[in-house]
Write a protein that holds these residues in place. Structure first.
Motif, PDB file in Angstrom:
ATOM      1  N   MET A  91      -9.155  23.593  32.058  1.00  0.00           N
ATOM      2  CA  MET A  91      -9.062  25.012  31.704  1.00  0.00           C
ATOM      3  C   MET A  91      -8.966  25.893  32.954  1.00  0.00           C
ATOM      4  O   MET A  91      -9.849  26.694  33.255  1.00  0.00           O
ATOM      5  N   THR A  92      -7.863  25.713  33.689  1.00  0.00           N
ATOM      6  CA  THR A  92      -7.579  26.563  34.842  1.00  0.00           C
ATOM      7  C   THR A  92      -6.339  27.401  34.541  1.00  0.00           C
ATOM      8  O   THR A  92      -5.537  27.050  33.665  1.00  0.00           O
ATOM      9  N   ALA A  93      -6.185  28.479  35.280  1.00  0.00           N
ATOM     10  CA  ALA A  93      -5.005  29.323  35.075  1.00  0.00           C
ATOM     11  C   ALA A  93      -3.723  28.536  35.366  1.00  0.00           C
ATOM     12  O   ALA A  93      -2.720  28.676  34.654  1.00  0.00           O
ATOM     13  N   GLU A  94      -3.752  27.710  36.410  1.00  0.00           N
ATOM     14  CA  GLU A  94      -2.575  26.921  36.757  1.00  0.00           C
ATOM     15  C   GLU A  94      -2.192  25.964  35.624  1.00  0.00           C
ATOM     16  O   GLU A  94      -1.007  25.830  35.288  1.00  0.00           O
ATOM     17  N   MET A  95      -3.205  25.313  35.052  1.00  0.00           N
ATOM     18  CA  MET A  95      -2.914  24.379  33.977  1.00  0.00           C
ATOM     19  C   MET A  95      -2.447  25.118  32.723  1.00  0.00           C
ATOM     20  O   MET A  95      -1.547  24.648  32.009  1.00  0.00           O
ATOM     21  N   ALA A  96      -3.017  26.281  32.447  1.00  0.00           N
ATOM     22  CA  ALA A  96      -2.584  27.064  31.294  1.00  0.00           C
ATOM     23  C   ALA A  96      -1.121  27.468  31.433  1.00  0.00           C
ATOM     24  O   ALA A  96      -0.359  27.459  30.457  1.00  0.00           O
ATOM     25  N   LEU A  97      -0.727  27.824  32.651  1.00  0.00           N
ATOM     26  CA  LEU A  97       0.682  28.160  32.888  1.00  0.00           C
ATOM     27  C   LEU A  97       1.575  26.949  32.604  1.00  0.00           C
ATOM     28  O   LEU A  97       2.619  27.073  31.948  1.00  0.00           O
ATOM     29  N   MET A  98       1.142  25.778  33.059  1.00  0.00           N
ATOM     30  CA  MET A  98       1.922  24.563  32.833  1.00  0.00           C
ATOM     31  C   MET A  98       1.967  24.195  31.355  1.00  0.00           C
ATOM     32  O   MET A  98       3.011  23.772  30.836  1.00  0.00           O
ATOM     33  N   ILE A  99       0.848  24.366  30.665  1.00  0.00           N
ATOM     34  CA  ILE A  99       0.804  24.076  29.231  1.00  0.00           C
ATOM     35  C   ILE A  99       1.715  25.043  28.481  1.00  0.00           C
ATOM     36  O   ILE A  99       2.438  24.654  27.555  1.00  0.00           O
ATOM     37  N   GLY A 100       1.690  26.314  28.882  1.00  0.00           N
ATOM     38  CA  GLY A 100       2.557  27.292  28.246  1.00  0.00           C
ATOM     39  C   GLY A 100       4.021  26.941  28.426  1.00  0.00           C
ATOM     40  O   GLY A 100       4.819  27.002  27.481  1.00  0.00           O
ATOM     41  N   ALA A 101       4.399  26.557  29.648  1.00  0.00           N
ATOM     42  CA  ALA A 101       5.784  26.177  29.910  1.00  0.00           C
ATOM     43  C   ALA A 101       6.180  24.944  29.096  1.00  0.00           C
ATOM     44  O   ALA A 101       7.281  24.875  28.532  1.00  0.00           O
ATOM     45  N   ALA A 102       5.273  23.954  29.030  1.00  0.00           N
ATOM     46  CA  ALA A 102       5.558  22.735  28.276  1.00  0.00           C
ATOM     47  C   ALA A 102       5.700  23.026  26.787  1.00  0.00           C
ATOM     48  O   ALA A 102       6.604  22.510  26.114  1.00  0.00           O
ATOM     49  N   ALA A 103       4.801  23.866  26.252  1.00  0.00           N
ATOM     50  CA  ALA A 103       4.886  24.219  24.834  1.00  0.00           C
ATOM     51  C   ALA A 103       6.164  25.005  24.559  1.00  0.00           C
ATOM     52  O   ALA A 103       6.829  24.808  23.530  1.00  0.00           O
ATOM     53  N   GLY A 104       6.529  25.900  25.481  1.00  0.00           N
ATOM     54  CA  GLY A 104       7.761  26.653  25.315  1.00  0.00           C
ATOM     55  C   GLY A 104       8.975  25.751  25.295  1.00  0.00           C
ATOM     56  O   GLY A 104       9.862  25.894  24.450  1.00  0.00           O
ATOM     57  N   ARG A 105       9.015  24.784  26.223  1.00  0.00           N
ATOM     58  CA  ARG A 105      10.143  23.850  26.257  1.00  0.00           C
ATOM     59  C   ARG A 105      10.170  22.997  24.985  1.00  0.00           C
ATOM     60  O   ARG A 105      11.230  22.748  24.405  1.00  0.00           O
ATOM     61  N   TYR A 106       9.014  22.558  24.520  1.00  0.00           N
ATOM     62  CA  TYR A 106       8.954  21.717  23.320  1.00  0.00           C
ATOM     63  C   TYR A 106       9.510  22.462  22.101  1.00  0.00           C
ATOM     64  O   TYR A 106      10.253  21.887  21.299  1.00  0.00           O
ATOM     65  N   PHE A 107       9.161  23.732  21.969  1.00  0.00           N
ATOM     66  CA  PHE A 107       9.593  24.479  20.789  1.00  0.00           C
ATOM     67  C   PHE A 107      10.951  25.142  20.973  1.00  0.00           C
ATOM     68  O   PHE A 107      11.464  25.774  20.051  1.00  0.00           O
ATOM     69  N   ARG A 108      11.570  24.990  22.167  1.00  0.00           N
ATOM     70  CA  ARG A 108      12.912  25.504  22.375  1.00  0.00           C
ATOM     71  C   ARG A 108      13.916  24.369  22.502  1.00  0.00           C
ATOM     72  O   ARG A 108      14.988  24.533  23.107  1.00  0.00           O
TER      73      ARG A 108
END
Length: 447
Positions: free
Chosen positions: A20-37
């Motif tokens: 639960m770090t800001a860096e990991m949240a950014l990476m999770i957000g990017a991964a989720a965005g790519r998955y749903f796009r």
């Protein structure tokens, strides 16, 4: 791939500590965005809600950065209950919903929960694919395709109208005095407003969040203050929610606490009478009390058990078309109305039953006599595996032999906290205590 990020309810941990770090949240957000796009073209949206934790600001911004970097448009709801995200994701035609919350955990923790475009939590397989994308890395969108972010100001009000619509048309709560403890969490405005609009005399507790006091000696994990308030104010009933308002405990007019099993028993019996309970089946986890199972069996109904976690309850419900389920901890899932556990909605269904029957909460909230059940938790440190210790395994085997034919034993690692949970049920309370304490002692020695 071994899952390193996702547990039984999304990603969770102490803020500013892996994962639960800001860096990991950014990476999770990017991964989720790519998955749903994966499907190119069109507009892609994600709805983000959060509870009242201080770290929510950090994770909201980090997730937004990651998501927009892959071309997702972000709709920010601000503080709303978790079920509001489940409702508004399909309502707003979003590809993805995210709730930033660690639910009933202390304020230092936080988490990221995902909902698909249908408003239901993601499957294990989808989470594994997102985690694989985090590990592999995600290429950002071209500069002209970066997403936008927009604040949605009326999301909470849309959800509140949906809540009121689950009661029978025209039903009011006039003359009913209700204590509602919002745990200084996501429902600190929603719950008192909805109950007041329906006519109740509301006594609010836990409605002054400061970012650090969520679940702090209040809410469904610490209902004592609410129980005292019910008695002191002569209230008819008390409703205790957790930090993200997806679970509930009820308090009757005497100050006695009722858990999710009692609420599910009441609702299952009522829905069965109205021929609304699909296949006469209630879905609950292995933690639910044996008394609940006996109560249902005595009425020709059945209990379907799942692994611990409301997501597994919902998965079983969706697979078979069942419409009522939940957990002893207070997650109550009614798929006729919602896609996930909703504490306030369940509380309102209980209030509706009080209005319909004219019976006090003390009569409605005690549907069965629970079999004595004892649960103790042992905290462990990162990297420790106490359940693999030979002495712990030996103590568990001995306990199982002792309880054979007399009760049941459940030992598990929590999916949301670094805890070993030791639970047993037995009519003989002395034996129950001896068995649980024996295992706990060995687990403590192992950690």
């Amino acid at each position: 791939m071994t899952r390193k990020l996702f547990g039984t309810d999304g990603v969770r941990g102490t803020a500013n500590t892996f994962p639960m770090t800001a860096e990991m949240a950014l990476m999770i957000g990017a991964a989720a965005g790519r998955y749903f796009r994966r499907e190119q073209g069109g507009v892609h949206r994600v709805v983000i809600g959060k509870d009242t934790r201080l770290s929510g600001y950090m994770f909201e911004n980090a997730l937004t950065a990651g998501l927009t970097s892959t071309g997702m448009n972000v709709l920010l709801l601000g503080p709303v209950p978790t079920p509001a995200v489940g409702l508004l994701t399909p309502s707003m035609r979003a590809d993805l919903g995210i709730m930033i919350s660690a639910s009933h955990n202390p304020a230092d923790d936080n988490g990221i929960k995902f909902f698909g475009p249908d408003g239901f939590k993601l499957s294990d397989e989808a989470e594994a694919e997102i985690e694989a994308l985090v590990e592999a890395g995600v290429a950002p969108a071209q500069a002209g395709n970066i997403g936008r972010a927009k604040r949605i100001d009326d999301g909470r009000f849309r959800y509140q109208e949906r809540l009121k619509g689950t009661l029978p048309h025209g039903m009011r709560l006039d003359g009913m005095k209700v204590v509602v403890d919002c745990a200084n969490g996501a429902a600190y405005k929603t719950a008192p407003e909805v109950l007041w609009e329906l006519g109740a005399d509301v006594i609010p507790l836990g409605t002054s969040p400061n970012g650090l006091n969520i679940n702090d000696n209040c809410g469904s994990t610490k209902p004592q203050a609410a129980a005292e308030a019910v008695v002191a104010h002569g209230a008819d009933v008390g409703i205790c929610l957790d930090g993200d308002a997806d679970r509930i405990l009820l308090i009757d007019e005497t100050g006695t606490i009722a858990d999710g099993d009692q609420i599910m028993a009441l609702m299952a019996a009522r829905w069965a009478e109205e021929d609304r309970l699909v296949d006469g089946t209630l879905v609950a986890t292995v933690m639910s009390n044996l008394g609940l199972e006996r109560f249902l069996t005595g009425r020709g109904l059945r209990l379907e058990r799942t692994k611990v976690g409301d997501r597994y309850v919902v998965e079983a419900m969706r697979a078979k078309g069942w419409n009522l389920g939940g957990e002893q901890s207070g997650h109550i899932v009614m798929t006729d109305y919602a896609t996930t556990g909703d504490g306030l909605m369940a509380g309102m269904q209980f209030l509706a039953e009080m209005v319909r029957t004219g019976q006090p909460a003390s009569r409605l909230a005690r549907r069965f006599e629970p079999v004595p059940q004892l649960l103790q938790n042992v905290r462990f440190a990162a990297g420790q595996t106490p359940l693999e210790a030979a002495r712990v395994q030996g103590a568990i085997a001995e306990a199982e032999a002792t309880l054979s034919g007399k009760g049941r034993l459940l030992i598990r690692k929590s999916g949301t906290e670094p805890l070993i949970r030791v639970m047993a049920e037995c009519e003989d309370e002395a034996l129950l205590s001896r068995v649980v304490e024996g295992i706990v002692a060995e687990v403590k020695a192992a950690v």
